[in-house]
Design an enzyme around this catalytic site. Structure first.
Site, short mmCIF file in Angstrom:
data_model
loop_
_atom_site.label_atom_id
_atom_site.label_comp_id
_atom_site.label_asym_id
_atom_site.label_seq_id
_atom_site.Cartn_x
_atom_site.Cartn_y
_atom_site.Cartn_z
N THR A 97 0.90 -0.97 0.01
CA THR A 97 0.10 0.03 -0.06
C THR A 97 0.96 1.09 -0.03
O THR A 97 1.60 1.51 1.08
CB THR A 97 -0.88 0.09 1.16
OG1 THR A 97 -1.57 -1.20 1.23
CG2 THR A 97 -1.82 1.29 1.35
N LYS A 172 -7.72 1.09 -2.15
CA LYS A 172 -7.15 0.50 -1.09
C LYS A 172 -7.30 1.48 0.31
O LYS A 172 -7.58 1.21 1.10
CB LYS A 172 -6.03 -0.01 -1.26
CG LYS A 172 -4.97 -0.44 0.24
CD LYS A 172 -5.73 -1.70 0.86
CE LYS A 172 -5.16 -2.19 2.00
NZ LYS A 172 -3.84 -2.69 1.85
N LYS A 240 1.09 3.76 8.96
CA LYS A 240 1.62 4.20 7.37
C LYS A 240 0.56 4.53 6.46
O LYS A 240 0.57 5.59 5.63
CB LYS A 240 2.62 3.31 7.10
CG LYS A 240 3.44 3.41 5.63
CD LYS A 240 2.56 2.82 4.41
CE LYS A 240 2.62 1.13 4.58
NZ LYS A 240 2.06 0.63 3.30
#
Length: 291
Positions: A97, A172, A240
């Site tokens: 990602t 995502k 993150k």
């Protein structure tokens, strides 16, 4: 097809193992060789190699699953990266990602080497990686996506083409907002159950069958209730991802719910001391009880 799998962490170890079990020739590489995922890949029949060059030379599809944007860029574009050793026409599929902007940048830099790129972030945690039931959100050229589908279908159950490069990453990030806010709801519902003298296990079992049911509640709710914080997806990784969400939005619009989830995860990150970030996202409950 000959394949390479770069990054044998919590997710990558199982994913590479599933490819090997399905009969693919898999060259597997991990920056740190003594990780549990390395053993998982080896036991499934993957060929462990010591360099990216050895892994990707003369293979058709190169899979990467590493941490943050700099890690992906180093593995694919760095001094000893994929771009220098992959054969022309190879397909690079990144399951990390990293956000749409980074995916588009990597894709553009691979084009002069005649390397194709798909951004294919996944959802489903270590359970989905182990069982081959991941949801995979794919961005890139649709013809390249079709060529890679056999690989993707070995790794996941729900494979969706989202559009041009970066589109998989866009979906995502939306997923990560939903996952984060699901965890806030799970923690607060469990706290309320305990306050009322209700067994949290009972609450999870019943609510999972109604309008509040979700993958997170069914799979992570019981872990919260049992105090099981072993990582299927680490807090440092969701932080993150939420950082990338914030960078993508640039504060317009503001998302107060996402900001709350980020705050709670950060409180756990600094526990133990500083080792809390290696626990699973279900450890958010510690922010309420210990933070």
């Amino acid at each position: 097809m000959k394949t390479a799998f770069l990054g044998l962490g919590v997710m990558g170890g199982y994913m590479s193992a599933n490819l090997a079990t399905a009969g693919y020739s898999v060259n597997a590489w991990n920056r740190t060789p003594n990780r549990p995922g390395v053993k998982i890949a080896l036991e499934a029949g993957a060929n462990l190699v010591s360099s990216i060059q050895e892994a990707v030379t003369d293979v058709d599809i190169i899979c990467t699953c590493v941490g943050d944007i700099p890690d992906v860029e180093a593995v694919i574009l760095g001094k000893n990266g994929v771009i220098h050793f992959a054969k022309p026409g190879a397909i690079v599929i990144d399951f990390s990602t990293i956000g749409s902007a980074a995916a588009r940048l990597i894709s553009e830099q691979l084009k002069p080497a005649n390397l194709h790129f798909l951004d294919a972030p996944v959802s489903g945690g270590d359970i989905g990686a182990k069982n081959g039931t991941l949801t995979i959100m794919v961005g890139g050229d649709e013809n390249i996506f079709k060529m890679a589908q056999p690989i993707l279908q070995t790794l996941g159950k729900n494979i969706r083409y989202c559009g041009t490069v970066g589109s998989g990453q866009a979906v995502k990030l939306c997923n990560q907002i939903l996952a984060s806010l699901n965890m806030v709801g799970i923690c607060e519902a469990i706290l309320l159950a305990e306050k009322q003298g209700i067994d949290p296990n009972l609450m999870v079992e019943i609510c999972s069958t109604g309008a509040a049911g979700s993958w997170a509640l069914s799979n992570l709710g019981l872990k919260v209730a049992h105090g099981d914080f072993e990582p299927g997806f680490m807090i440092k990784h969701i932080l993150k991802d939420l950082r990338i969400v914030q960078e993508t939005l640039d504060s317009d619009p503001s998302l107060p719910g996402t900001e709350l989830a980020n705050h709670l995860f950060k409180r756990v990150q600094h526990l133990d001391p500083g080792l809390g970030e290696n626990q699973g996202t279900q450890a958010m409950i510690r922010a309420y009880k210990e933070g």
